[in-house]
Scaffold this active site. Sequence first.
Site, PDB file in Angstrom:
ATOM      1  N   ASN A 163       0.814  -1.229   0.000  1.00 19.96           N
ATOM      2  CA  ASN A 163       0.000   0.000   0.000  1.00 19.96           C
ATOM      3  C   ASN A 163       0.844   1.275   0.000  1.00 19.96           C
ATOM      4  OD1 ASN A 163       0.702  -0.769   2.616  1.00 19.96           O
ATOM      5  ND2 ASN A 163      -1.067   0.200   3.543  1.00 19.96           N
ATOM      6  N   LYS A 186      12.379  -7.744   2.309  1.00 22.19           N
ATOM      7  CA  LYS A 186      11.526  -8.481   1.357  1.00 22.19           C
ATOM      8  C   LYS A 186      10.275  -7.622   1.112  1.00 22.19           C
ATOM      9  CE  LYS A 186       8.252 -10.898   0.824  1.00 22.19           C
ATOM     10  NZ  LYS A 186       7.229 -10.524  -0.204  1.00 22.19           N
ATOM     11  N   GLU A 189       5.569  -8.682  -3.373  1.00 24.73           N
ATOM     12  CA  GLU A 189       5.898  -9.152  -4.729  1.00 24.73           C
ATOM     13  C   GLU A 189       5.302  -8.274  -5.823  1.00 24.73           C
ATOM     14  OE1 GLU A 189       4.476 -10.570  -2.132  1.00 24.73           O
ATOM     15  OE2 GLU A 189       3.361 -12.370  -2.660  1.00 24.73           O
ATOM     16  N   GLY A 239       1.815  -5.595   7.566  1.00 25.72           N
ATOM     17  CA  GLY A 239       0.899  -6.286   6.658  1.00 25.72           C
ATOM     18  C   GLY A 239      -0.320  -6.745   7.416  1.00 25.72           C
ATOM     19  N   THR A 241      -3.014  -8.818   9.735  1.00 28.81           N
ATOM     20  CA  THR A 241      -2.970  -9.371  11.090  1.00 28.81           C
ATOM     21  C   THR A 241      -2.750 -10.885  11.036  1.00 28.81           C
ATOM     22  OG1 THR A 241      -4.314  -7.569  11.893  1.00 28.81           O
ATOM     23  CG2 THR A 241      -4.317  -9.547  13.243  1.00 28.81           C
ATOM     24  N   VAL A 243      -0.983 -12.667   8.842  1.00 28.53           N
ATOM     25  CA  VAL A 243       0.441 -12.981   8.639  1.00 28.53           C
ATOM     26  C   VAL A 243       1.247 -12.531   9.868  1.00 28.53           C
ATOM     27  CG1 VAL A 243       2.477 -12.633   7.194  1.00 28.53           C
ATOM     28  CG2 VAL A 243       0.257 -12.951   6.113  1.00 28.53           C
ATOM     29  N   GLU A 262       3.377  -4.038  12.502  1.00 33.60           N
ATOM     30  CA  GLU A 262       2.347  -3.021  12.257  1.00 33.60           C
ATOM     31  C   GLU A 262       1.280  -3.678  11.396  1.00 33.60           C
ATOM     32  OE1 GLU A 262       3.578   0.904  10.950  1.00 33.60           O
ATOM     33  OE2 GLU A 262       1.506   1.388  10.440  1.00 33.60           O
ATOM     34  N   LEU A 263       0.099  -3.890  12.006  1.00 36.74           N
ATOM     35  CA  LEU A 263      -0.906  -4.744  11.370  1.00 36.74           C
ATOM     36  C   LEU A 263      -2.148  -3.936  11.002  1.00 36.74           C
ATOM     37  CD1 LEU A 263      -0.285  -7.674  13.876  1.00 36.74           C
ATOM     38  CD2 LEU A 263       0.822  -7.280  11.672  1.00 36.74           C
ATOM     39  N   GLY A 264      -3.298  -4.575  11.024  1.00 34.92           N
ATOM     40  CA  GLY A 264      -4.503  -3.922  10.527  1.00 34.92           C
ATOM     41  C   GLY A 264      -5.059  -2.844  11.453  1.00 34.92           C
ATOM     42  N   CYS A 296      -3.347   1.469   6.591  1.00 33.50           N
ATOM     43  CA  CYS A 296      -3.642   0.862   7.887  1.00 33.50           C
ATOM     44  C   CYS A 296      -4.273   1.896   8.809  1.00 33.50           C
ATOM     45  CB  CYS A 296      -2.400   0.234   8.489  1.00 33.50           C
ATOM     46  SG  CYS A 296      -0.995   1.321   8.506  1.00 33.50           S
ATOM     47  N   GLN A 343      -7.635  -7.418  -3.804  1.00 29.25           N
ATOM     48  CA  GLN A 343      -8.145  -6.353  -2.943  1.00 29.25           C
ATOM     49  C   GLN A 343      -9.399  -5.734  -3.552  1.00 29.25           C
ATOM     50  OE1 GLN A 343      -6.834  -6.010   0.037  1.00 29.25           O
ATOM     51  NE2 GLN A 343      -8.465  -4.577   0.516  1.00 29.25           N
ATOM     52  N   GLU A 394     -11.489  -5.008   8.824  1.00 32.29           N
ATOM     53  CA  GLU A 394     -10.695  -4.061   8.039  1.00 32.29           C
ATOM     54  C   GLU A 394     -10.977  -4.331   6.564  1.00 32.29           C
ATOM     55  OE1 GLU A 394      -6.343  -4.508   7.514  1.00 32.29           O
ATOM     56  OE2 GLU A 394      -6.213  -2.387   8.018  1.00 32.29           O
TER      57      GLU A 394
HETATM   58  O1  TXE Z   1      -1.151  -8.756   3.053  1.00 32.86           O
HETATM   59  P1  TXE Z   1      -0.003  -9.723   3.495  1.00 32.86           P
HETATM   60  P2  TXE Z   1      -2.014  -8.820   1.705  1.00 32.86           P
HETATM   61  C1  TXE Z   1      -4.194  -5.949   5.286  1.00 32.86           C
HETATM   62  C2  TXE Z   1      -5.400  -5.466   4.508  1.00 32.86           C
HETATM   63  C3  TXE Z   1      -5.398  -6.328   3.285  1.00 32.86           C
HETATM   64  C4  TXE Z   1      -4.913  -7.638   3.861  1.00 32.86           C
HETATM   65  C5  TXE Z   1      -4.305  -8.580   2.876  1.00 32.86           C
HETATM   66  O2  TXE Z   1      -6.558  -5.716   5.257  1.00 32.86           O
HETATM   67  O3  TXE Z   1      -6.657  -6.505   2.723  1.00 32.86           O
HETATM   68  O4  TXE Z   1      -3.951  -7.254   4.816  1.00 32.86           O
HETATM   69  O5  TXE Z   1      -3.254  -7.953   2.139  1.00 32.86           O
HETATM   70  C6  TXE Z   1       4.295 -10.804   2.888  1.00 32.86           C
HETATM   71  N1  TXE Z   1       5.212 -14.885   5.844  1.00 32.86           N
HETATM   72  N2  TXE Z   1      -3.003  -5.148   5.072  1.00 32.86           N
HETATM   73  O6  TXE Z   1      -2.493 -10.188   1.400  1.00 32.86           O
HETATM   74  O7  TXE Z   1      -0.213 -11.063   2.874  1.00 32.86           O
HETATM   75  C7  TXE Z   1       3.848 -10.312   1.544  1.00 32.86           C
HETATM   76  O8  TXE Z   1       4.658 -10.853   0.522  1.00 32.86           O
HETATM   77  C8  TXE Z   1       5.898 -13.762   5.690  1.00 32.86           C
HETATM   78  C9  TXE Z   1      -2.748  -4.140   6.042  1.00 32.86           C
HETATM   79  O9  TXE Z   1      -1.207  -8.201   0.670  1.00 32.86           O
HETATM   80  O10 TXE Z   1       0.103  -9.625   4.957  1.00 32.86           O
HETATM   81  C10 TXE Z   1       4.025  -8.820   1.714  1.00 32.86           C
HETATM   82  O11 TXE Z   1       5.406  -8.493   1.546  1.00 32.86           O
HETATM   83  N3  TXE Z   1       5.548 -12.774   4.875  1.00 32.86           N
HETATM   84  C11 TXE Z   1      -1.386  -3.606   5.952  1.00 32.86           C
HETATM   85  C12 TXE Z   1       3.600  -8.595   3.168  1.00 32.86           C
HETATM   86  O12 TXE Z   1       3.770  -9.864   3.806  1.00 32.86           O
HETATM   87  C13 TXE Z   1       4.413 -12.926   4.169  1.00 32.86           C
HETATM   88  C14 TXE Z   1      -0.779  -3.471   4.614  1.00 32.86           C
HETATM   89  C15 TXE Z   1       2.150  -8.145   3.377  1.00 32.86           C
HETATM   90  O13 TXE Z   1       1.284  -9.094   2.777  1.00 32.86           O
HETATM   91  C16 TXE Z   1       3.630 -14.087   4.285  1.00 32.86           C
HETATM   92  C17 TXE Z   1      -1.125  -4.559   3.734  1.00 32.86           C
HETATM   93  C18 TXE Z   1       4.073 -15.101   5.164  1.00 32.86           C
HETATM   94  N4  TXE Z   1       3.393 -16.234   5.365  1.00 32.86           N
HETATM   95  C19 TXE Z   1      -2.236  -5.325   3.976  1.00 32.86           C
HETATM   96  N5  TXE Z   1       2.563 -13.965   3.473  1.00 32.86           N
HETATM   97  C20 TXE Z   1      -1.051  -2.410   6.780  1.00 32.86           C
HETATM   98  N6  TXE Z   1      -0.916  -2.601   8.085  1.00 32.86           N
HETATM   99  O14 TXE Z   1      -0.847  -1.319   6.277  1.00 32.86           O
HETATM  100  C21 TXE Z   1       2.655 -12.771   2.877  1.00 32.86           C
HETATM  101  N7  TXE Z   1       3.789 -12.129   3.286  1.00 32.86           N
END
Ligand code: TXE
Length: 498
Positions: A163, A186, A189, A239, A241, A243, A262-264, A296, A343, A394
């Site tokens: 984001n 990392k 992607e 990312g 919550t 993960v 830093e999560l949702g 977030c 999304q 969220e």
């Molecule tokens: O997030 P992911 P996604 C929330 C938001 C969104 C939802 C899903 O609600 O709809 O998350 O988004 C890496 N081990 N936020 O699926 O999967 C991934 O490659 C380690 C809130 O994109 O959490 C990327 O680099 N890493 C948030 C990062 O984690 C892993 C911002 C985030 O991806 C992994 C984004 C794993 N098992 C989404 N799986 C905020 N707080 O701003 C994925 N990743």
Amino acid sequence: MDQVKNYLLPPKAPREYGFFVDGRWHEGRDQFERLSPGHGVPVTRTAKCTPEDLNAAVVSARRAFEDRRWSGLSGAARGAVLLRVAEILRQRRDEIAYFETLENGKPIAQARGEIDHCIACFEVGAGAARLLHGDSYNSLGDGLFGMVLREPIGVVGLITPWNFPFLILCERVPFILASGCTMVVKPSEVTSATTLILAEVLAEAGLPDGVYNVITGSGRTIGQALTEHPDVDMLSFTGSTAVGRSCVHAAADSNFKKLGLELGGKNPIIVFADSDLEDAADGAAFGISFNTGQCCVSSSRLIVERSVAAEFEKLLAEKMARIRVGDPLDEATQVGAITTDQQNTTILDYIAKGKAEGAQLVAGGQAIDLGKGQYIAPTLFTGVSPDMAIARDEIFGPVLCSMSFDTIEQAIELANDTVYGLAASVWTKNIDKALTVTRRVRAGRFWVNTIMAGGPEMPLGGFKQSGWGREAGTYGVEEYTQVKSVHVEIGKRSHWIA
Ligand code: TXE
């Protein structure tokens, strides 16, 4: 980059990137091609790294940490590199903003503003590197002197989302570097380009080889392996919550690495009847629509005093209808494309769910067809009750839910009725109400009569299930250190054995 007058065009061919380990570029065996969410054309190709590539990156970061090529420098020398980074970012601002927009779909004018914020992060990080210090205890009696040293924690893994690919990176990297740590990054992607551009910038600024390494690839493979890696001392994850929870398990099952999370969020914006309703409506429209609500800290729950609720919702709906949603490369665009297909589907599903749950749709509520890319109109639901899914989950899109209150106690209760605690905003001209709400609502970032304001001096992070730890500013540097207590005997020891 191609430019026609005041309007940028997508590139004719995608830019190719390798990955960056030990100060050198490497080619991936496979590649990931990114289509711009605003245009649907290929804009970048990045490497799909393997677990072996990840291991090489961790070995490189470990070597660079242990031989003290970075942590052994003075804070002034580390700060000087960070200031050079700021200068190079200033020169490459438009190019970085362009790739950020291409991969993420955010408006180009917004992306440029974000790069300015990133430059400030490096400047603040430079100062923080020089000011980092421990403590001393001159209170242990004449025979003993105590010092508390701050030492860099070691090798940091940094996983970032799509984001704010560059902004979230730069709210962490300068502070990690200020502490003296080395790192393996990392990025998501789908938005890796600007993280890789930062590798070029850091190298040009004189950062020693091996201090900043970037591996690219999927979260499930490379990201997961980084969270489990036994030779990573700390992991900063931003990312979802879900993960974040898996990072906690991975840390426990590997080496108890320290975590920053830093999560949702499901952030409240509380509007009292005595606020400037025009200002508050502008703030509410901005708070949910900025970055298409994919923040977030988006203020996604409007909690408005019942006596002005109807008037305020009408004002807000009118303002939201005037937001310019469009091609991210158009200078005039305020809200760009939804970053990923997944999304986009999630947001549209929640809009359908809101209608099915009985909330009233008073603004937006539909996809916008621009003939290319994926866009959603800023959306407002009124008559929302706190148990509806649109009020609890969220959504991570431009969807705002309005609920009403009669007393300040009800407002606080509604605001705290969530598992999250990332951010909150309150609008009132009454200082007692503003401070009472600020004290009682559980959130890591608070805005009074404003929203999403602030600079890299101030710490970021969440209460409750929004995460652990704080990033940015001096608090952010300290997160990447650990303290060591040193006891020094003064004079002759009083003997134990007579
Ligand atoms: O997030 P992911 P996604 C929330 C938001 C969104 C939802 C899903 O609600 O709809 O998350 O988004 C890496 N081990 N936020 O699926 O999967 C991934 O490659 C380690 C809130 O994109 O959490 C990327 O680099 N890493 C948030 C990062 O984690 C892993 C911002 C985030 O991806 C992994 C984004 C794993 N098992 C989404 N799986 C905020 N707080 O701003 C994925 N990743």
